[in-house]
Structures are given as C-alpha cells and as structure tokens.
Scaffold this motif. Structure first.
Motif, PDB file in Angstrom:
ATOM      1  N   LEU A 293      12.185  -2.981  13.913  1.00 42.55           N
ATOM      2  CA  LEU A 293      11.566  -2.087  14.629  1.00 42.55           C
ATOM      3  C   LEU A 293      10.495  -2.585  15.654  1.00 42.55           C
ATOM      4  CD1 LEU A 293      11.036   0.606  11.664  1.00 42.55           C
ATOM      5  CD2 LEU A 293      12.750   0.625  13.525  1.00 42.55           C
ATOM      6  N   GLY A 294      10.552  -3.956  15.901  1.00 43.37           N
ATOM      7  CA  GLY A 294       9.765  -4.389  16.995  1.00 43.37           C
ATOM      8  C   GLY A 294       8.492  -4.653  16.516  1.00 43.37           C
ATOM      9  N   GLU A 295       8.148  -4.604  15.422  1.00 44.36           N
ATOM     10  CA  GLU A 295       6.566  -5.083  15.034  1.00 44.36           C
ATOM     11  C   GLU A 295       6.165  -6.356  15.509  1.00 44.36           C
ATOM     12  OE1 GLU A 295       3.715  -3.356  14.343  1.00 44.36           O
ATOM     13  OE2 GLU A 295       4.438  -2.774  12.407  1.00 44.36           O
ATOM     14  N   ARG A 296       4.874  -6.333  16.107  1.00 42.06           N
ATOM     15  CA  ARG A 296       4.201  -7.729  16.598  1.00 42.06           C
ATOM     16  C   ARG A 296       3.245  -8.260  15.432  1.00 42.06           C
ATOM     17  NH1 ARG A 296       3.140  -6.868  21.705  1.00 42.06           N
ATOM     18  NH2 ARG A 296       1.077  -5.843  21.021  1.00 42.06           N
ATOM     19  N   GLY A 297       2.242  -7.416  15.196  1.00 40.42           N
ATOM     20  CA  GLY A 297       1.109  -7.803  14.500  1.00 40.42           C
ATOM     21  C   GLY A 297       0.629  -6.538  13.556  1.00 40.42           C
ATOM     22  N   ALA A 298       0.676  -6.692  12.303  1.00 42.87           N
ATOM     23  CA  ALA A 298       0.280  -5.659  11.473  1.00 42.87           C
ATOM     24  C   ALA A 298      -0.162  -6.041  10.021  1.00 42.87           C
ATOM     25  CB  ALA A 298       1.344  -4.583  11.391  1.00 42.87           C
ATOM     26  N   ALA A 299      -0.826  -4.910   9.470  1.00 42.59           N
ATOM     27  CA  ALA A 299      -1.324  -5.230   8.114  1.00 42.59           C
ATOM     28  C   ALA A 299      -1.004  -3.827   7.247  1.00 42.59           C
ATOM     29  CB  ALA A 299      -2.825  -5.595   7.963  1.00 42.59           C
ATOM     30  N   LEU A 300      -0.934  -3.899   6.001  1.00 37.14           N
ATOM     31  CA  LEU A 300      -0.731  -2.655   5.408  1.00 37.14           C
ATOM     32  C   LEU A 300      -1.525  -2.861   3.884  1.00 37.14           C
ATOM     33  CD1 LEU A 300       0.798   0.141   4.193  1.00 37.14           C
ATOM     34  CD2 LEU A 300       2.740  -1.592   3.479  1.00 37.14           C
ATOM     35  N   ALA A 301      -2.108  -1.846   3.403  1.00 35.26           N
ATOM     36  CA  ALA A 301      -2.640  -1.961   2.149  1.00 35.26           C
ATOM     37  C   ALA A 301      -2.386  -0.550   1.490  1.00 35.26           C
ATOM     38  CB  ALA A 301      -4.423  -1.998   2.258  1.00 35.26           C
ATOM     39  N   VAL A 302      -2.402  -0.426   0.085  1.00 33.86           N
ATOM     40  CA  VAL A 302      -2.001   0.599  -0.735  1.00 33.86           C
ATOM     41  C   VAL A 302      -3.023   0.586  -1.920  1.00 33.86           C
ATOM     42  CG1 VAL A 302      -0.231   1.955  -2.089  1.00 33.86           C
ATOM     43  CG2 VAL A 302       0.390   0.760   0.205  1.00 33.86           C
ATOM     44  N   TYR A 303      -3.486   1.712  -2.211  1.00 32.04           N
ATOM     45  CA  TYR A 303      -4.406   1.632  -3.461  1.00 32.04           C
ATOM     46  C   TYR A 303      -3.621   2.574  -4.423  1.00 32.04           C
ATOM     47  CZ  TYR A 303      -8.466  -1.100  -1.803  1.00 32.04           C
ATOM     48  OH  TYR A 303      -9.430  -2.103  -1.362  1.00 32.04           O
ATOM     49  N   ARG A 304      -3.716   2.364  -5.804  1.00 30.67           N
ATOM     50  CA  ARG A 304      -3.391   3.721  -6.695  1.00 30.67           C
ATOM     51  C   ARG A 304      -4.471   3.637  -7.741  1.00 30.67           C
ATOM     52  NH1 ARG A 304       2.331   4.447 -10.089  1.00 30.67           N
ATOM     53  NH2 ARG A 304       1.976   6.711 -10.004  1.00 30.67           N
ATOM     54  N   ASP A 305      -4.930   4.699  -7.777  1.00 27.65           N
ATOM     55  CA  ASP A 305      -6.111   5.148  -8.618  1.00 27.65           C
ATOM     56  C   ASP A 305      -7.453   4.218  -8.682  1.00 27.65           C
ATOM     57  OD1 ASP A 305      -4.735   7.038  -9.846  1.00 27.65           O
ATOM     58  OD2 ASP A 305      -3.697   5.807 -11.298  1.00 27.65           O
ATOM     59  N   GLY A 306      -7.695   3.902  -7.215  1.00 25.76           N
ATOM     60  CA  GLY A 306      -8.776   2.983  -6.806  1.00 25.76           C
ATOM     61  C   GLY A 306      -8.395   1.513  -7.177  1.00 25.76           C
ATOM     62  N   ARG A 307      -7.423   1.131  -7.335  1.00 24.38           N
ATOM     63  CA  ARG A 307      -7.078  -0.286  -7.364  1.00 24.38           C
ATOM     64  C   ARG A 307      -6.016  -0.872  -6.166  1.00 24.38           C
ATOM     65  NH1 ARG A 307      -3.155  -3.324 -10.202  1.00 24.38           N
ATOM     66  NH2 ARG A 307      -1.989  -1.495 -11.001  1.00 24.38           N
ATOM     67  N   ARG A 308      -6.212  -1.792  -5.673  1.00 27.05           N
ATOM     68  CA  ARG A 308      -5.053  -2.317  -4.491  1.00 27.05           C
ATOM     69  C   ARG A 308      -3.974  -2.719  -5.239  1.00 27.05           C
ATOM     70  NH1 ARG A 308      -8.540  -5.257  -1.573  1.00 27.05           N
ATOM     71  NH2 ARG A 308      -8.172  -7.159  -2.732  1.00 27.05           N
ATOM     72  N   VAL A 309      -2.851  -2.304  -4.603  1.00 26.88           N
ATOM     73  CA  VAL A 309      -1.469  -2.569  -5.377  1.00 26.88           C
ATOM     74  C   VAL A 309      -0.682  -3.340  -4.284  1.00 26.88           C
ATOM     75  CG1 VAL A 309      -1.502  -1.054  -7.044  1.00 26.88           C
ATOM     76  CG2 VAL A 309      -0.598  -0.365  -4.951  1.00 26.88           C
ATOM     77  N   VAL A 310      -0.931  -3.118  -2.931  1.00 22.91           N
ATOM     78  CA  VAL A 310      -0.198  -3.758  -1.842  1.00 22.91           C
ATOM     79  C   VAL A 310      -1.366  -4.201  -0.790  1.00 22.91           C
ATOM     80  CG1 VAL A 310       1.237  -3.451   0.188  1.00 22.91           C
ATOM     81  CG2 VAL A 310       1.922  -2.306  -2.104  1.00 22.91           C
ATOM     82  N   ASP A 311      -1.291  -5.456  -0.481  1.00 22.25           N
ATOM     83  CA  ASP A 311      -1.915  -6.033   0.545  1.00 22.25           C
ATOM     84  C   ASP A 311      -1.321  -7.279   1.302  1.00 22.25           C
ATOM     85  OD1 ASP A 311      -4.410  -6.993   2.064  1.00 22.25           O
ATOM     86  OD2 ASP A 311      -5.099  -8.189   0.367  1.00 22.25           O
TER      87      ASP A 311
END
Length: 386
Positions: free
Chosen positions: A25-43
């Motif tokens: 999809l042509g991404e060049r630079g990016a970041a992603l974070a996901v929290y569940r119940d106040g705790r980070r599960v994706v970084d």
C-alpha cells in the motif's frame, strides 16, 4: 523492510498487516500502537522519517495527525463539562458574548462538538498568519453568518471546529487549548502529544510527503468511490470552502504550522501517545483516566447522522468524535475516535477495551477511511475475533 517494536501474543496479525502496508500500500514511514485495558499490546514502527528515505523512523518519531487532533480537542471540552465549567446545552454566546450575532444566538456548545453549528466555512478565508492568531480567528467566526440554521443539520467543520473550541476554552479557563492539553492531558499521561509544538521537540517530527500505493483489494475496493472528491473539485461547494478556510493551504512541514495552535488540524503525536490518550478516555492508564463512564457514553452517543453537507457522504458524529460507520469504519459499533486527512487514525472501543493510534508521513488523498489504517483495523478485529 525492517519492522521494529513488539507485538503481544494474539496480535500477530496486526504486525503482519503493518509490514504488508509497506509492500502493498505504498507506506513510507509509520508507527502503530494498540492498548488493551490500559496496557500496550502493539508497539511498531518502520520506514523513513523523512521524504527521501535517509533518516530512519524511530520509536519516538512524532507526526502531524491532522484531524485526529479533533478528538483531543473534544476531550478538553468534555473534561471542562465534567468539572462544571462548561454546560453542553448552553449557548456558545453565554461564554463568548461577541459570538451572539448574525443568526448564531441558537448555536449551543454541543453544536460545536457534533458539527451542527452551521459554520464550516468563512466568507473571507484567513491567511495562514491570520489563522495562527487565535484572536483573529475568533473574530472571523463571530462575524460569520451560518450556512444553515444551527442545530438543524450537520456538516463537517474541517478547520472552524478548532477555532470554535479554542475560543470556548479561552473564555472558560483563560488558557489556550494547546496549553490546557499540555498541562491537563499530556503531562499527567506522559504523552508525546502537542497542539502547538515546542521548538525543543521540532527534531522529532517526521516530514510529510505524498505517496501513491496500490489500490486495496476486497471490500474496500468494492465500495463506491466517495463523491466528496467531485464535491471538492467545485470551488463554490461547501466541501471546498470548508477545507479552504485557510488560504493558501499551509505547508504541513513548516515550523510555523507546527508551532501554531489549530485544534482541528495540526496536533503532533507519536502513535503511542495517540493510542494512550484514547485508552485513558475509557479506563485508567497508570492511574490516570480522562473521562468518567457517563461522559464516555455521551461522547459516543449518536448526535449527527446521514448525508454530510460538507463531506457529502453519510457520516456519524457523537460529541466531538466520529462514530463507526461506512465513512469511517472503526473496530465496531461502539467505537469512537477520529481519522486525520492523509492517513492517521485514533480511536477507542469500550466494549473490547481497545485503544488504537496510527501515524504516518505518507500523505494520501483520503479524508476518512485510509486503506492503510483500515488494513490495520481489519487485522485487529480478526485478532479479537480469534
């Protein structure tokens, strides 16, 4: 493409989708974070911070998130409401007497949040220099006549939303929205999030540039092309005029744009900050919670729905937040948050305890449902279903 960071067990599909965005999809630079119940599960983070690809994206790289800023500004008004300083059902003119002119006597505070104020355009657009002056912007709105009778219909207030919100915050607190966010939201939560970037943080901001990626497959490709594109091509339309409330369009990479306080359009954040902010809307994060449960329910209760006078397509809004729908698919029916034009997305889903933050420096001509963000949301949904 090397992807950096961590993914908790059970969320592997999200990591795979993030990596696939760069190849498909042509991404060049990016970041992603996901929290569940106040705790980070994706970084996660990957790619380049700059346009030419020489400066790698770091975990602490921040990015302009455009209209995802609106969700942060909404939290300010809702927090002031919880503290008894702002009545959502009071006329805006109660706090801002100069505003009570030219047919705006009936504009309520909630109309600012649900895009029913009738003020998405300015008859005389502001220059960037004027737009960066909150007093000048407030004067322009006080002198403006509504495009429709306030409260009777909705239309996306792309830029004016921020000036309206800021004028209310200044009159209620004596402080600008950016200052209030820094002291009452960012500092307690330890967020790398600013509306009005301090000069000392300028080195952390990625440079925005256009990208063109492959067209998405499946359901997204099958969906009809939004007619907002055609509406935007008409210089006389509300669509075009709403996005041209600042003319000429500011350069997103200009330090003056970064330093300005535009609560509808120029927030700068890391993905983690965007996700952590949304997590703190729906539950405690390290002991800090921003909104009580009753206010969260009010924020995500539908206030506006149907054909949008500005975006043309059908949109759904609660109090300051977009709600899950065809124009802006989130995790599910209970989700609320806000996309940013060009790609960014932040939202919370109280039912699952999920909070999501995605930022990118690859600017695409998408207003709501960016295909890169949507690929991540679909992968997250699949993880939860599994």
């Amino acid at each position: 493409m090397d992807v950096h960071g961590t993914v908790a067990e059970g969320f592997e599909r999200v990591g795979e989708a993030f990596a696939r965005n760069f190849t498909a999809l042509g991404e060049r630079g990016a970041a992603l974070a996901v929290y569940r119940d106040g705790r980070r599960v994706v970084d996660l983070w990957a790619g380049a911070k700059d346009v030419d690809g020489t400066d790698p994206w770091q975990r602490g790289t921040a990015q302009v998130v455009r209209s995802a800023t609106k969700g942060v500004a909404a939290a300010v008004l809702l927090m002031l409401h919880e503290r008894g300083a702002l009545d959502l059902d009071a006329p805006v003119g109660h706090y801002w007497p100069e505003f009570k002119a030219h047919g705006k006597e009936g504009v309520l505070v909630r109309h600012v949040l649900n895009h029913r104020a009738g003020l998405p355009v300015l008859d005389a657009p502001l220059t960037p220099r004027e737009a960066y002056d909150p007093l000048r912007a407030a004067e322009a709105l006080a002198a403006q006549t509504p495009a429709w009778e306030p409260g009777t219909d909705h239309g996306y207030h792309a830029l004016t939303y921020g000036w309206l919100a800021d004028a209310l915050v200044r009159r209620v607190t004596g402080r600008g929205t950016g200052e209030w966010i820094a002291s009452e939201i960012a500092d307690p939560l330890g967020l790398d999030l600013w509306v009005g970037l301090p000069a000392a943080q300028a080195h952390r901001v990625g440079r925005v540039g256009p990208v063109e990626g492959a067209e998405p497959s499946g359901a997204l490709r099958a969906r009809p092309k939004p007619s907002v594109t055609e509406a935007y091509a008409d210089a006389s339309s509300l669509t075009r005029r709403a996005f041209a409330a600042i003319t000429p369009t500011p350069d997103q990479n200009d330090p003056a744009f970064h330093a300005a306080v535009l609560p509808a359009a120029n927030g700068i954040a890391t993905a983690d900050a965007l996700a952590r902010f949304h997590a703190a809307l729906i539950g405690p994060v390290d002991g800090v919670r921003l909104l009580g449960p009753a206010t969260v329910e009010r924020a995500r209760t539908e206030e506006s729905a149907g054909p949008d006078r500005v975006l043309v397509v059908g949109t759904r809004f609660g109090l300051g937040y977009m709600l899950h729908g065809s124009a802006s698919p989130l995790l599910g029916p209970g989700s609320f948050g806000h996309p940013g034009r060009g790609g960014s997305l932040g939202f919370a889903d109280p039912g699952s305890g999920i909070a999501f933050g995605y930022v990118t420096n690859g600017f695409r001509r998408t207003v709501t449902a960016d295909p890169r963000a949507q690929s991540l949301v679909r992968a997250l949904r699949a993880c939860l279903d599994a």
